[in-house]
Design an enzyme around this catalytic site. Structure first.
Site, PDB file in Angstrom:
ATOM      1  N   ASP A  58       0.825  -1.200   0.000  1.00  0.00           N
ATOM      2  CA  ASP A  58       0.000   0.000   0.000  1.00  0.00           C
ATOM      3  C   ASP A  58       0.863   1.254   0.000  1.00  0.00           C
ATOM      4  OD1 ASP A  58      -2.042   1.825   0.174  1.00  0.00           O
ATOM      5  OD2 ASP A  58      -2.324   1.573   2.334  1.00  0.00           O
ATOM      6  N   LYS A 106       1.549   7.950   0.702  1.00  0.00           N
ATOM      7  CA  LYS A 106       1.998   7.933   2.097  1.00  0.00           C
ATOM      8  C   LYS A 106       3.376   8.599   2.205  1.00  0.00           C
ATOM      9  CE  LYS A 106      -0.191   3.554   3.432  1.00  0.00           C
ATOM     10  NZ  LYS A 106      -0.973   4.006   4.586  1.00  0.00           N
ATOM     11  N   ARG A 146     -11.094  -0.507   2.778  1.00  0.00           N
ATOM     12  CA  ARG A 146     -12.562  -0.608   2.835  1.00  0.00           C
ATOM     13  C   ARG A 146     -13.168  -0.716   1.438  1.00  0.00           C
ATOM     14  NH1 ARG A 146     -12.656   4.967   5.965  1.00  0.00           N
ATOM     15  NH2 ARG A 146     -10.661   4.061   6.533  1.00  0.00           N
TER      16      ARG A 146
END
Length: 495
Positions: A271, A278, A352
């Site tokens: 990720d 990030k 999600r």
């Protein structure tokens, strides 16, 4: 290294082994096994207690080499802390430290009498299971991506026996199966993302299914998911050269026609955060963002090895979240498999988005008795609960209580957070049915509220394991949680 476990009933002073393990409390009180060894060794343990070389503090260890009068070559004395406050968590800790100390010795086997220590509220089977799982956890070594090393000339610990009789046999069998599941979960999560990508997870699942009766595996590729309408999941994977896979494992150990239990695990194999990139520091830990997938696969493996009389489905959406010219963007509106549209406010809230489609697919395809997802979902959960407890959310009080009880039993604990509709307003969008984030307040809860919109009518619970799935730091390893919790919950249902 995989330890071989067994039970034994020989007296601690007469068992012939490279090492016996006994316990001493902080006030100098010897356990019954330690007292027998001490008597046979003419007070050798008590002398070290009196001199202060053995202080009995929880987890400390001291070694007696070849004490006269004892058949074992060594006696490892483990501190148990204060007797009055001794509990399950302390018992687990001292068994981990004992196993670590054994692993540093040039021995191939040992016999532990710590399983005879009284742990309030727990029987012999629990003591043996917990001790074996603690030892296996301590013995695990990640070696997959190191240069092969020459085998050491010194012996290494490969076998560990525990004091216990027939009443502990069930605990040992459970430990062997659960330990295998935990090792599978840890190894999958520890592997680097250039090896453990969506295709790798799919291949490992297919191999496991081919080796076991009653197990089958189906893998949906991105084209098939596109045909079915996995618009949310596929958007997350658009920026990666490693195409998404939906991995579906089925175990038919229960009666034909019985509805299955279903586990769904977040499988983000790496990720970056996507376009909402990030920060660089710590990004290497994002290989662990498939800890939920690893956990449910490990739980599935353990259930199969135990031969539990249940039907079980394990669904893993395996996806890589990367920035690219074709990546999905903040402000994109996605159409999920359920038909609900989602406004993307942050591409780093991607877990999600893959889970919502996987949950919809699992509910529609299998109509499970219970649907449980596990996911390294939110940093907010780590802030709320730290590294000790997984966050648990469910609208079903009985299901939440079952999972909390399973966590307490296995010391793989969870803590319940509210899932009230009051929080749903934070997910309102002016451009879609729902937004994918609810702002900085109650981030773990609003993530659960998002998933709740896709599990209407299901007996469902959500485990946020962002704080518990791995140990932080450059050398931190995956923990294998929540395998023990989920397997205990399944065993309780099977019983």
């Amino acid at each position: 290294m995989t330890l071989q476990f067994s039970l034994g009933s020989a007296a601690p002073e007469s068992v012939e082994t490279p090492c016996v393990v006994v316990g001493v409390y902080e006030n100098g009180l010897l356990t019954s096994a330690a007292a027998r060894v001490d008597t046979a060794a003419h007070g050798a343990i008590k002398r070290q207690v009196e001199s202060g070389d053995i202080n009995g503090k929880a987890g400390t260890t001291a070694m007696l080499f070849a004490p006269e009068g004892v058949a074992a070559k060594r006696v490892l004395v483990v501190g148990l802390g204060t007797q009055k406050t001794f509990d399950g968590a302390r018992y687990q800790k001292v068994n981990i430290e004992a196993a670590r100390a054994l692993g540093r010795l040039p021995i191939d086997g040992a016999v532990s009498y710590l399983t005879e220590v009284d742990v309030p509220g727990h029987d012999a089977a629990w003591r043996v299971r917990t001790a074996a799982l603690a030892a296996d956890y301590a013995a695990y070594r990640y070696t997959a991506t190191f240069k092969p090393r020459e085998k050491s000339a010194q012996p290494e610990l490969t076998a560990l026996a525990f004091a216990g009789g027939d009443d502990a046999q069930a605990g040992l069998a459970q430990a062997i199966a659960i330990a295998e599941g935990v090792r599978v979960a840890r190894e999958l999560a520890n592997l680097p993302p250039n090896i453990c990508n969506p295709a790798y997870i799919a291949s490992q699942a297919e191999q496991f299914a081919a080796q076991h009766d009653k197990v089958s595996c189906t893998v949906l590729d991105h084209e098939k998911m596109g045909e079915l309408g996995f618009g949310s999941l596929l958007a997350v994977g658009r920026g990666s050269a490693n195409k998404p896979k939906l991995v579906v494992l089925e175990y038919k150990g229960g009666a034909e026609g019985d509805k299955p239990y279903a586990f769904v695990g977040k499988g983000i194999t790496f990720d970056t955060g996507g376009i909402s990139l990030k920060p660089g520091p710590g990004m290497e830990e994002m290989k662990f963002d498939m800890g939920g997938a690893a956990g449910v696969i490990g739980s599935f493996v353990a259930a199969v090895k135990l031969g539990l009389p249940v039907n079980l489905v394990c669904v893993v959406p395996a996806v890589e979240n990367m920035p690219d010219g074709d990546s999905y963007r903040p402000s994109d509106v996605l159409t999920s498999l359920s038909g609900l549209t989602i406004e993307v406010l942050n591409t780093d809230a991607e877990g999600r988005l893959i889970l919502c489609d996987a949950l919809t697919y699992t509910a529609q395809t299998f109509q499970p008795k219970v649907l449980i997802d596990a996911a390294t979902l939110t940093g907010a959960c780590v802030i709320a609960l730290g590294k000790h407890a997984s966050g648990l959310m469910s609208k079903h009080d009985d299901l939440a209580a079952e999972l909390i009880a399973a966590g307490e039993n296995t010391l793989d604990r969870a803590w319940r957070l509210p899932l009230w509709d009051d929080y749903q307003v934070q997910l309102e969008s002016g451009f879609a049915d729902v937004a994918n984030i609810g702002g900085k307040n109650a981030g773990a809860i609003t993530a659960g509220c998002f998933l709740a919109r896709f599990t209407e009518g299901q007996r469902w619970a959500h485990l946020d394991i962002a704080g518990t799935a791995w140990d932080e730091g450059r050398k931190g390893l995956a923990t294998g949680r929540p395998v023990s919790l989920l397997v205990q919950w399944l065993m309780d249902r099977a019983a």
